[in-house]
Design a protein around this motif. Structure first.
Motif: not given
Length: 261
Positions: A194-196, A200-201, A207-208, A251-252
């Motif tokens: 996992w790398s945030w 993934e964030t 999920w939360l 994200a770019q």
């Protein structure tokens, strides 16, 4: 050999069979509904499998390819819901939603090349994405039910929450499995679980959010309509995680999860 140009023929056949299944459900012709919907799923999956063979890789790389899986899993989730709770409208709604994604792929096809970057050649890649797509479809069905209860029911009874609760349980379970597969994939491809990363964030946020819904529903004096709004917001966050991330500046050029052709 089957190519992307043949998609329209498989799509038309599958949608016609799904529509027949939806009609049969409204007419309480259960056997016909099961049979035609299942045949439609087989027709559509035949195209996915053919593309898999043709591309010599699972069709999961581009956004268009993931829409193929979502179009497949929506009627499947609808069939599961119908078989369990006999909601006659669910097959109609799942067919309409699947048709929307099919039309997007027809009018805005993505490039489907055989090339896969090294990171996507992991054996964990296919199960990670496939499990996630099924989770998205099931959670999409729960969002549809939440909207129905919010806008078409003046008072929501506890028993009407059974379907939303169960769909969220199933959807979140598959999402959790998908995240675990993704962590194993990340470890193999990039050396860490996992790398945030932005994707993934947002996956963690989504999920939360569904976990909040589940725990809030367990409170003795929870507000039913607020719980439904939590479910709707959770699905909006899911959309951000799935495709909205592609348009975030953060994200770019930095996210390894953004869909590109």
């Amino acid at each position: 050999m089957i190519s992307w140009e043949h998609f329209i023929y498989f799509a038309i056949g599958a949608v016609m069979l799904w529509a027949a299944g939806a009609w049969a459900a409204w007419k309480d012709k259960t056997t016909v509904g099961y049979t035609t919907t299942t045949l439609g799923l087989l027709v559509f999956f035949a195209f996915i499998l053919s593309m898999w063979i043709s591309l010599e890789r699972p069709p999961l790389r581009t956004m268009g390819e993931t829409r193929l899986w979502y179009s497949f899993f929506l009627p499947l989730a609808g069939l599961i819901v119908y078989s369990r709770w006999r909601y006659r409208w669910i097959l109609s709604f799942s067919t309409v939603l699947a048709l929307v994604f099919i039309c997007v792929n027809l009018f805005k096809p993505e490039i489907h090349s055989k090339t896969l970057m090294p990171a996507l050649q992991s054996p964990w890649f296919a199960p990670h994405v496939i499990v996630y797509m099924f989770a998205y479809a099931v959670l999409g069905a729960s969002a549809v039910m939440a909207l129905y209860l919010l806008f078409f029911k003046k008072k929501v009874a506890d028993e009407e929450f059974e379907i939303t609760d169960n769909l969220v349980y199933v959807g979140l379970a598959f999402m959790t499995i998908g995240m675990l597969f993704g962590a194993l994939w990340a470890k193999e491809a990039w050396g860490h679980y996992w790398s945030w990363d932005p994707k993934e964030t947002w996956a963690a946020i989504t999920w939360l959010a569904y976990l909040v819904y589940i725990h809030y529903r367990q409170l003795p004096k929870h507000n039913p309509r607020l719980a439904l709004w939590v479910l709707v917001i959770s699905f909006i966050l899911l959309q951000m995680c799935w495709w909205g991330i592609n348009y975030l500046p953060s994200a770019q050029g930095s996210s390894v999860h953004t869909y590109t052709t």
